[in-house]
Design an enzyme around this catalytic site. Structure first.
Site, PDB file in Angstrom:
ATOM      1  N   LYS A 262       0.887  -1.214  -0.187  1.00 25.09           N
ATOM      2  CA  LYS A 262      -0.081   0.086  -0.110  1.00 25.09           C
ATOM      3  C   LYS A 262       0.701   1.184   0.029  1.00 25.09           C
ATOM      4  CE  LYS A 262      -4.528   0.608   0.404  1.00 25.09           C
ATOM      5  NZ  LYS A 262      -5.492  -0.369  -0.307  1.00 25.09           N
TER       6      LYS A 262
HETATM    7  N1  GLU Z   1      -7.079   0.113  -3.537  1.00 23.17           N
HETATM    8  C1  GLU Z   1      -7.809  -1.280  -3.784  1.00 23.17           C
HETATM    9  C2  GLU Z   1      -7.858  -2.416  -2.653  1.00 23.17           C
HETATM   10  O1  GLU Z   1      -7.769  -1.776  -1.567  1.00 23.17           O
HETATM   11  C3  GLU Z   1      -7.384  -1.807  -5.028  1.00 23.17           C
HETATM   12  C4  GLU Z   1      -5.896  -2.542  -5.140  1.00 23.17           C
HETATM   13  C5  GLU Z   1      -5.319  -3.185  -6.285  1.00 23.17           C
HETATM   14  O2  GLU Z   1      -6.077  -3.082  -7.196  1.00 23.17           O
HETATM   15  O3  GLU Z   1      -4.112  -3.279  -6.558  1.00 23.17           O
HETATM   16  O4  GLU Z   1      -8.225  -3.370  -2.681  1.00 23.17           O
END
Ligand code: GLU
Length: 435
Positions: A125
């Site tokens: 993240k």
């Molecule tokens: N931000 C989204 C999540 O928390 C998608 C993450 C992604 O597709 O890599 O799942």
């Protein structure tokens, strides 16, 4: 031979799992669920220690020349929690609440999420502490590009693949992709997902998280013997997840009786016309002023007498303070971490069926996986095929978690952690420790 993590001399010290130093600390929320699942899995002490740590945590300082000529310096983070199953995967958020602790928790959640739906990614993240609403488009572009260059050595289709998250979108992903491509000297579409379709994005990606929520909500209704038609739903958050989930659930015959965003919460017992509300929110950039429903408080939206509650905004909205008042039969966690760990047991006592975030909102990263596959293959799929494959994965994952929850007599949250941790753990055992 698989690595034996059971080092006899090792004395395992697990923190007291019932002690919440800070109910709202997302990393603790994640860890207390992890601990419970690890204990039920009888996870080896060595592996327990490995999986409790983030692999890599980076903090970057991001100077931006503002439109008025002043220089502002922002702080940005990228955490790779675990990459044993494949490239790190996870969004980038721009928000004033962003902290390293939060990003670390979210990176761990991504690790478990990718494992629950069994796609070949690790978890990551990123985030920048800023107020994107107060920034112009050129300022946001500069912030995005400078942040990207700060973490450029981590990024790559085989190493770390960002995506949109809170307050970021396809446009931001296009800037990330362009910055990375300029650095390496050629266009690399597979370095991010959630891009514009013209740039190698996948059809169906924008709607994927909300679509996944709709699919698992229907599975939960089926499991509980409840009809889909006429099911009442209250939705917190009207961004990419909440608005799409509302629209798709309404199309399935559910009655969306409450919606809310940062500005306002609204209720209409007869049901809200979601297409109308989406058109209004698009035009006015919020739901404020939408007059086809009555204003209610944000707190009341969560405790309405509905069949399904779908929190699709931020963390820590269901806590020990309000969990007892929740009347919904099903909670579908569209957001990451909307329920604190301390509130879990209250929901359990009240017989609420929780579809946990790492399962409920995994549709987004699942279609990110499809996007990455399409980019790497250079061959793009029609939207129907994307949606069909998403449905297959979401239904199968729901079933896998439900089966485990029945076998081990645990709730869906614990079962989903157990499934995810066991998948990550088995890869560690096979790979061993590089020394
Ligand atoms: N931000 C989204 C999540 O928390 C998608 C993450 C992604 O597709 O890599 O799942």
């Amino acid at each position: 031979m698989a690595t034996d993590y059971r080092i006899p001399a090792h004395k395992l010290v697990r923190p007291d799992k019932d002690r919440f130093l800070d109910e709202e600390n997302p990393f603790e929320a994640m860890m207390s669920r992890f601990d419970k699942a690890a204990e039920l899995l009888d996870l080896e002490p060595g592996l327990y220690k490995v999986l409790r740590q983030a692999e890599k945590q980076v903090i970057v300082s991001i100077p931006v020349m503002k439109d008025n000529g002043e220089v502002e310096v922002y702080e940005g983070y990228r955490v790779l929690y675990n990459t044993s199953r494949g490239p790190a995967k996870g969004g980038i958020r721009f928000d004033l609440q962003v902290t390293l602790e939060e990003v670390k928790a979210l990176a761990a959640w991504m690790t478990w999420k990718c494992a629950v739906v069994n796609i070949p990614f690790g978890g990551a993240k990123g985030g920048v502490r800023c107020d994107p609403q107060a920034m112009s488009a050129p300022e946001l572009e500069k912030l995005t590009r400078r942040y990207t260059s700060g973490i450029i050595n981590m990024l790559g289709p085989d190493s770390d693949v960002p995506a949109p998250d809170v307050n970021t979108n396809e446009r931001v992903m296009a800037w990330v992709m362009d910055t990375y491509s300029m650095h390496v000297g050629h266009t690399v579409t597979a370095v991010v997902t959630g891009k514009p379709v013209e740039l190698g994005g996948s059809l169906g990606r924008r709607e994927a998280t909300g679509r996944g929520c709709m699919i698992v909500t229907k599975e939960a209704l089926k499991h509980l013997g409840m009809p889909v038609k006429g099911t009442t739903v209250s939705i917190q958050g009207f961004g990419n997840v909440g608005s799409v989930a509302a629209q798709l659930l309404a199309r399935e015959g559910c009655k969306i009786v409450a919606i809310g965003d940062r500005s306002v919460s609204l209720h209409n017992a007869k049901g809200i016309d979601i297409d109308d509300a989406i058109a209004y929110a698009k035009k006015h950039r919020s739901l404020e002023g939408f007059d086809k429903a009555d204003k209610i408080s944000g707190a009341d939206l969560l405790t309405l007498d509905v069949d399904v509650l779908l929190p699709a905004a931020l963390e820590n909205v269901i806590t020990t303070k309000n969990a007892r008042d929740i009347k919904a039969r099903i909670i579908c966690e569209g957001a990451n971490g909307p329920t604190t760990a301390a509130a879990d047991s209250v929901l359990d006592e009240n017989g609420i069926f929780v579809i946990p975030d790492i399962l409920a909102n995994a549709g987004g990263v699942t279609v990110s996986y499809f996007e990455w596959v399409q980019d790497r293959g250079g061959y793009f799929w029609p939207e129907d095929l994307v949606n069909e494959r998403l449905e297959t994965i979401m239904k199968r994952s729901f079933e896998d978690v439900l089966d485990l929850s029945r076998q081990r007599r645990v709730n869906m949250r614990t079962a989903s952690y157990m499934l995810a941790i066991s998948r990550v753990a088995s890869v560690h055992r096979l790979r061993g420790i590089y020394a």
